[in-house]
Design an enzyme around this catalytic site. Structure first.
Site, PDB file in Angstrom:
ATOM      1  N   SER A 145     -35.987  29.349 -23.143  1.00 34.73           N
ATOM      2  CA  SER A 145     -34.776  30.054 -22.706  1.00 34.73           C
ATOM      3  C   SER A 145     -33.877  29.148 -21.889  1.00 34.73           C
ATOM      4  O   SER A 145     -32.659  29.308 -21.876  1.00 34.73           O
ATOM      5  CB  SER A 145     -35.144  31.273 -21.854  1.00 34.73           C
ATOM      6  OG  SER A 145     -35.507  32.365 -22.634  1.00 34.73           O
ATOM      7  N   HIS A 169     -32.610  36.681 -15.637  1.00 36.07           N
ATOM      8  CA  HIS A 169     -32.710  35.772 -16.780  1.00 36.07           C
ATOM      9  C   HIS A 169     -31.336  35.251 -17.201  1.00 36.07           C
ATOM     10  O   HIS A 169     -31.125  34.038 -17.369  1.00 36.07           O
ATOM     11  CB  HIS A 169     -33.382  36.520 -17.926  1.00 36.07           C
ATOM     12  CG  HIS A 169     -33.814  35.685 -19.084  1.00 36.07           C
ATOM     13  ND1 HIS A 169     -33.014  35.483 -20.188  1.00 36.07           N
ATOM     14  CD2 HIS A 169     -34.961  35.016 -19.326  1.00 36.07           C
ATOM     15  CE1 HIS A 169     -33.657  34.719 -21.066  1.00 36.07           C
ATOM     16  NE2 HIS A 169     -34.842  34.421 -20.565  1.00 36.07           N
ATOM     17  N   ASP A 207     -27.460  38.187 -23.078  1.00 33.71           N
ATOM     18  CA  ASP A 207     -28.675  38.110 -22.264  1.00 33.71           C
ATOM     19  C   ASP A 207     -28.783  39.346 -21.377  1.00 33.71           C
ATOM     20  O   ASP A 207     -28.390  40.435 -21.799  1.00 33.71           O
ATOM     21  CB  ASP A 207     -28.642  36.814 -21.434  1.00 33.71           C
ATOM     22  CG  ASP A 207     -30.034  36.243 -21.180  1.00 33.71           C
ATOM     23  OD1 ASP A 207     -30.760  36.847 -20.383  1.00 33.71           O
ATOM     24  OD2 ASP A 207     -30.380  35.213 -21.782  1.00 33.71           O
TER      25      ASP A 207
END
Length: 584
Positions: A524, A232, A192
């Protein structure tokens, strides 16, 4: 899948010597106001989009021919030497597939295409983070936490929905049960944007890390100049393995212990592949996958994707499965077909549902979908201080509000002014350069443009309602660009929107406090729930194969759609306790 927040648009500034506002046919512009800002889209080199190379070279993946019994690694070694001899810049040499990643000029590519060693040359596709939007307030307000913390306060709605506490805290005393599967001994690789390594929730959780963007051993979610990335990867990792009782700053009403991940004793492997704009290239992800395997991962969590399957990518994912790894990927957030690599036959694709087990409107669908998991308004870890806890007051009421992602923090007060759609410099009724709080109905223009418009008219804070978008307009991501000058901004639910419209002109006060967590929606967020449950199964039964783990997850899922597997929910909602009971 929409990108998280980098919708950088305009740099609007009005610097006039006079003290009164300038007016024109377009509306009012207050003097001395700077609103918004240019966002430079950054790529893997920190400056250019990922596929744009300053030297004009094209990024590609070069595959080599091999015999039936020839090891991929030996073919690749000789192929890499040949590729370098043409002048091409070799960036990665793979073990699991007979291929290298390289940057080539047109002349070098022609030489390679003519070689009998080369089977094919594939485009090195751009992939990206599959985040969607900050969590929006539900139609009904949540119940406020009790003043006295309870043992289970760290357990989020999503955690309970997937039965994780039923596995490792059956008596609900807030302490991990002795001998229960907790993820102990299982390594989960998060490919990620990196991680806030200093976040309290991850102390002792990270077994190894590598930054494939900056090519070093520091996979913090930061750029070379120290600026934070999107957060994220930090949000994804917290869903998997946030530690019990290791809470960061949760704000005035938060739980001191923070939150708990699905597999709170699992070990994390952090592979940073996304640059500051949330982009990467397929070749980088393939390198990270091989690194995950070399570090002993059992689960690979991918909340990213894009592009199309290639022979190299399909072989790479199949190799991980054959070598004992389960790859879990987010299905995508466009509401359309399942995107790649979630759609790969060797990958477990995950869609999103809300707290009421209803399909999230953005969640992609298709027969490739295997499972669904919580993906709406998911609370998880965020880089320290980049989340914000919001409180709003209006006369004698306190409507529930949620800060926009990356909103500035601080205290702001002013008269609540109707700014309509925020689509022009004349949108605010009764605007004043003395300052006010703007009420905006989103959807006509991007959030960043609406913010700039109302700030130029004098708004010192902005409240986004949840009215229906105008005909033909799509509600934009309620998030601010990471770069620029912005006013504090919040969103409110539909009930609060109705109340605010009835009290336009009243004095409003906003207080945004920096915290280490945030609510985000997207597939996600759903994928790491499944990754965490898979870690619990391997923690209980280390001898299981990836197929056995997948079979147990799918057979035990709660059927939410039509009977059996369907394209909207796959096999259904992942359930940790039920999956453990279905193990062979």
């Amino acid at each position: 899948m929409r990108h998280w927040a980098f919708v950088g648009l305009l740099a609007l500034a009005a610097c006039a010597p006079e003290s009164s506002p300038r007016t024109s046919a377009q509306g009012q512009v207050c003097p001395g106001v700077v609103a918004g800002g240019m966002t430079v889209r950054q790529g893997l080199d920190g400056n250019q989009p990922s596929r744009v190379q300053e030297d004009g070279r094209e990024p590609v993946i070069i595959r080599f021919r091999r015999g039936d019994r020839t090891q991929a690694s030996s073919v690749t070694a000789s192929g890499a030497s040949f590729t370098a001899s043409t002048g091409a810049k070799v960036g990665a040499v793979y073990r699991n597939i007979p291929a290298v990643a390289a940057r080539v000029t047109p002349e070098e590519r022609l030489l390679l295409e003519r070689s009998p060693m080369v089977e094919s040359i594939e485009a090195d596709q751009v992939w990206g983070a599959l985040g969607l939007t900050p969590g929006l307030l539900a139609p009904l307000q949540r119940q406020v936490k009790a003043v006295t913390p309870m043992p289970e306060d760290e357990y989020t709605e999503g955690l309970r929905l997937v039965q994780a506490p039923d596995v490792w805290d059956a008596d609900r005393d807030g302490v991990l049960d002795v001998g229960a599967p907790t993820g102990e001994g299982v390594r989960v690789c998060v490919i990620d944007s990196g991680l806030d390594m200093g976040h309290p929730e991850f102390q002792g959780a990270v077994a190894a890390n590598h930054d494939f963007v900056d090519e070093d051993e520091d996979a913090n979610d930061r750029g070379a100049q120290g600026q934070w990335g999107q957060g994220h990867g930090t949000h994804v990792a917290g869903i998997i393995a946030a530690r019990v009782g290791h809470g960061g700053d949760t704000g005035p009403r938060g739980t001191p212990g923070g939150m708990v991940g699905v597999a709170p004793n699992a070990s994390l492997l952090i592979a940073r592949v996304l640059d500051l704009s949330g982009q990467t290239q397929m070749s980088v992800v393939l390198s990270a996958m091989e690194w995950c395997e070399s570090q002993g991962a059992r689960v690979v969590s991918l909340s990213l994707g894009g592009g199309n399957p290639t022979r190299s990518s399909v072989e790479a994912f199949r190799a991980l499965k054959d070598h004992g790894l389960l790859v879990v990927a987010a299905a995508g957030n466009q509401g359309g077909p399942v995107l790649y690599p979630a759609s790969d036959p060797s990958v477990l694709a995950v869609g999103a549902v809300d707290a009421n087990e209803r399909r999230a409107s953005f969640s992609n669908v298709g027969m490739e979908l295997a499972l669904v998991a919580p993906g709406v308004d998911v609370l998880s870890t965020f880089p320290r201080g980049l989340g914000a806890y919001a409180e709003m007051s209006l006369d004698d009421t306190s409507p529930m509000s949620r800060s926009l992602l990356y909103s500035p923090t601080g205290d702001t007060a002013g008269r609540l002014v109707d700014c309509g759609l925020g689509d022009s410099l004349a949108s605010c009724f009764e605007a004043s350069c003395d300052g006010f709080v703007a009420y905006v109905r989103p959807g006509a223009v991007p959030v960043s443009e609406a913010m700039a418009n109302v700030m130029m008219q004098g708004a010192r804070a902005v409240v986004f309602g949840s009215d229906e978008a105008p005909a033909g307009g799509a509600v934009d991501i309620l998030s601010l660009p990471r770069i620029g000058r912005w006013a504090p901004a919040v969103s409110v639910n539909q009930a609060a929107s109705t109340m605010l419209r009835e009290r336009l002109g009243a004095d409003a006060r906003l207080s945004l406090v920096p915290v280490d967590y945030t609510h985000v929606s997207g597939t996600s967020m759903a994928a790491p729930y499944v990754s965490g449950v898979a870690a619990l199964l391997w923690s209980a039964r280390p001898e299981l194969t990836p197929q056995q783990v997948r079979d147990a997850l799918e057979a035990s899922a709660k059927d939410l759609g039509t009977g059996g597997r369907d394209p909207v929910f796959g096999h259904g909602l992942v359930r940790a306790k039920d999956a453990l009971q279905r193990l062979p």
